[in-house]
Write an enzyme that holds these catalytic residues in place. Sequence first.
Site, short mmCIF file in Angstrom:
data_model
loop_
_atom_site.label_atom_id
_atom_site.label_comp_id
_atom_site.label_asym_id
_atom_site.label_seq_id
_atom_site.Cartn_x
_atom_site.Cartn_y
_atom_site.Cartn_z
N HIS A 128 0.89 -1.30 0.04
CA HIS A 128 0.08 0.12 -0.14
C HIS A 128 1.10 1.36 0.11
O HIS A 128 0.54 2.54 0.49
CB HIS A 128 -1.20 0.08 1.55
CG HIS A 128 -2.14 -0.88 1.02
ND1 HIS A 128 -2.62 -1.37 2.15
CD2 HIS A 128 -2.36 -1.76 0.40
CE1 HIS A 128 -3.47 -2.18 2.02
NE2 HIS A 128 -3.04 -2.44 0.36
N LYS A 133 -3.00 -9.25 -6.56
CA LYS A 133 -3.06 -10.16 -7.66
C LYS A 133 -4.27 -10.92 -7.42
O LYS A 133 -4.41 -11.04 -5.66
CB LYS A 133 -2.00 -11.49 -7.39
CG LYS A 133 -2.27 -11.90 -8.73
CD LYS A 133 -1.54 -10.96 -9.90
CE LYS A 133 -1.33 -11.95 -11.80
NZ LYS A 133 -0.37 -10.93 -12.74
N SER A 186 -2.39 0.02 -18.77
CA SER A 186 -3.04 -0.24 -17.87
C SER A 186 -3.03 1.55 -17.45
O SER A 186 -3.89 1.99 -17.01
CB SER A 186 -3.03 -1.37 -16.56
OG SER A 186 -3.46 -2.61 -17.48
P1 NAD Z 1 -3.49 -16.72 -21.70
O1 NAD Z 1 -4.40 -17.18 -20.93
O2 NAD Z 1 -3.68 -16.05 -22.64
O3 NAD Z 1 -1.84 -17.55 -22.76
C1 NAD Z 1 -1.87 -18.26 -21.78
C2 NAD Z 1 -1.24 -19.94 -22.50
O4 NAD Z 1 -0.34 -20.32 -22.27
C3 NAD Z 1 -2.01 -20.84 -23.52
O5 NAD Z 1 -2.78 -19.97 -25.12
C4 NAD Z 1 -2.33 -21.75 -22.71
O6 NAD Z 1 -3.16 -23.07 -23.89
C5 NAD Z 1 -0.59 -22.04 -22.81
N1 NAD Z 1 -0.05 -22.92 -22.17
C6 NAD Z 1 -0.82 -22.96 -20.64
N2 NAD Z 1 0.42 -24.00 -20.38
C7 NAD Z 1 1.16 -24.58 -21.20
C8 NAD Z 1 1.96 -25.51 -21.64
N3 NAD Z 1 2.64 -26.18 -20.14
N4 NAD Z 1 2.84 -24.90 -22.48
C9 NAD Z 1 2.73 -24.41 -23.30
N5 NAD Z 1 1.67 -23.66 -23.54
C10 NAD Z 1 0.84 -22.89 -22.48
O7 NAD Z 1 -2.63 -16.16 -20.63
P2 NAD Z 1 -2.01 -14.82 -20.85
O8 NAD Z 1 -2.52 -13.03 -19.82
O9 NAD Z 1 -0.63 -14.53 -21.73
O10 NAD Z 1 -0.78 -14.96 -19.31
C11 NAD Z 1 0.60 -15.29 -19.35
C12 NAD Z 1 1.11 -15.55 -18.66
O11 NAD Z 1 1.63 -13.98 -18.49
C13 NAD Z 1 0.82 -15.67 -17.34
O12 NAD Z 1 2.16 -16.14 -16.48
C14 NAD Z 1 0.85 -14.03 -16.64
O13 NAD Z 1 0.99 -13.76 -15.40
C15 NAD Z 1 1.21 -13.43 -17.16
N6 NAD Z 1 1.05 -11.83 -17.88
C16 NAD Z 1 0.55 -11.62 -18.50
C17 NAD Z 1 0.30 -9.88 -18.55
C18 NAD Z 1 -1.29 -9.53 -19.63
O14 NAD Z 1 -1.27 -8.79 -19.59
N7 NAD Z 1 -1.82 -9.96 -20.09
C19 NAD Z 1 0.52 -8.90 -18.06
C20 NAD Z 1 2.34 -9.16 -17.83
C21 NAD Z 1 2.58 -10.68 -17.33
#
Ligand code: NAD
Length: 472
Positions: A64, A106, A363
């Site tokens: 915070h 989170k 964001s």
């Molecule tokens: P998402 O759900 O859009 O995509 C994740 C993808 O990974 C999916 O297509 C899924 O099928 C695939 N996947 C899952 N397990 C797998 C494996 N073992 N091998 C290969 N592929 C696999 O999620 P996202 O938003 O892209 O988030 C992915 C990561 O990025 C997470 O760790 C998240 O915390 C991080 N992240 C996301 C954002 C965001 O803006 N969305 C920002 C920062 C960090």
Amino acid sequence: MSPAISFFAQVNRNFDRAAALTTYARGILEQIRAINGVIHFTFPIKRDDGSVEVIHAWRAEHSHHRLPTKGGIRYAEAVDEDEVKALAALMTYKCAIVDVPFGGAKGGVKIDARTYSTEELERITRRYTFELFKKNFIGPSLDVPAPDFATGPREMAWIADTYATLAPQDINALGCVTAKPVAEGGIHGRVEATGRGVFFGLREACDVVQDMAALGLEPGLQGKRVVVQGLGNVGYHAAKFIEEDGQAVIVGAMEVEGAISKPEGIRIEELMEHRRATGSILGFAGARDLERRELGLELDCDILVPAALENAITMDNVAAVKAKIVAEAANGPVSSEASDYLFEHGVMVLPDAYINAGGVTVSYFEWLKNLEHVRFGRMVKRFEQRSARGMLAAIEKATGHVFTEDEACRFARGPEEIDLVNSGLEETMIDGFHQIREMRKRQGDRIDLRTASMVVAIDKIATTYSDRGIFP
Ligand code: NAD
């Protein structure tokens, strides 16, 4: 393939190592490290067949020191309190590194989103929002969620609508969540922001001649061989910009169903089209299907981009990783011990808290837009266009050179929202990289970029505590 210590313990291990390089008072360091608030709650939802199911959910607000707190909401079966706390802490450090004035948070809902209908997901999302509202864990000045694994603009629109319904007197209600659809108060460029940020960060790292020489690589992203794990929001966009704007070659890809390799290069749009048509990345024209999907992490390449989930690379498989650069597009994809191993073996790890910060950066821009109640560029676009046209006319008069209409349009274009968003994102990723690199230099290059980024974060948060003092 689970690491020896929990995810949150790994984040804290990284923190402790960085904290030891600073001279801040022990109490201040403990306060920066501590989780300021975490809730675990359950609620019932009605399934489409009329049965009732109890859902487990969490929200952690790690720090915070600045408000609101900010962080995604994840829908996954593996969600637990430790994971949510770890990801919230990472958000605090991430925001500090890229100068986004938020604390970290989170949320997680323990479900496999693929096993619920759209209507069920809407009920879960709305009820989750209602529970956060009841507990003062959501609001434009309190805590602002965003998407994460298995959530996206659709869920964010449901959250915004639920919050606005519960708080009709809040004129800034739309700022209660980010990555909304553009028509619902979202911002152009947010969907692809994390992937675009990964591209900007990688490009910047690859442009440092001295660092590339140390890795035995030529400078520049162009021509580098890249493998991507996970083709969701982050992985797909990262791969797209790396290939199309960075001119690198995607030589391997992994998804839940398997992994493929194609040294001559995978056109990412064609692969996505193939997956839409067949339901799988396997069987892609000209590519080789690997025996097991994890083998994709071991493919011969220059850059590995794990963009799925945490602990993709642990002590069990790190020795087989051949990449010279690992860009942690996902949160926590390399375990803390595996990260040490890579550092000791001369591999550059671009840490999650920096390299995937593009999402939270945009964001932040969306939140500012919601508080301003006006689209970026709306006030200045025509004015800047006219000023630039006037300047071109003066140059033409002074030099006798006449610009073509095409040149005039290019040089005298007022900015659209997307131009300003991408410009702010690019500046943030470039500046963030050099802050981290400079910190590593100041430590005589003895530490990895992860530790350097953590020292940068600790410095900024400790300064806030020292400037503001401790209430009461
Ligand atoms: P998402 O759900 O859009 O995509 C994740 C993808 O990974 C999916 O297509 C899924 O099928 C695939 N996947 C899952 N397990 C797998 C494996 N073992 N091998 C290969 N592929 C696999 O999620 P996202 O938003 O892209 O988030 C992915 C990561 O990025 C997470 O760790 C998240 O915390 C991080 N992240 C996301 C954002 C965001 O803006 N969305 C920002 C920062 C960090």
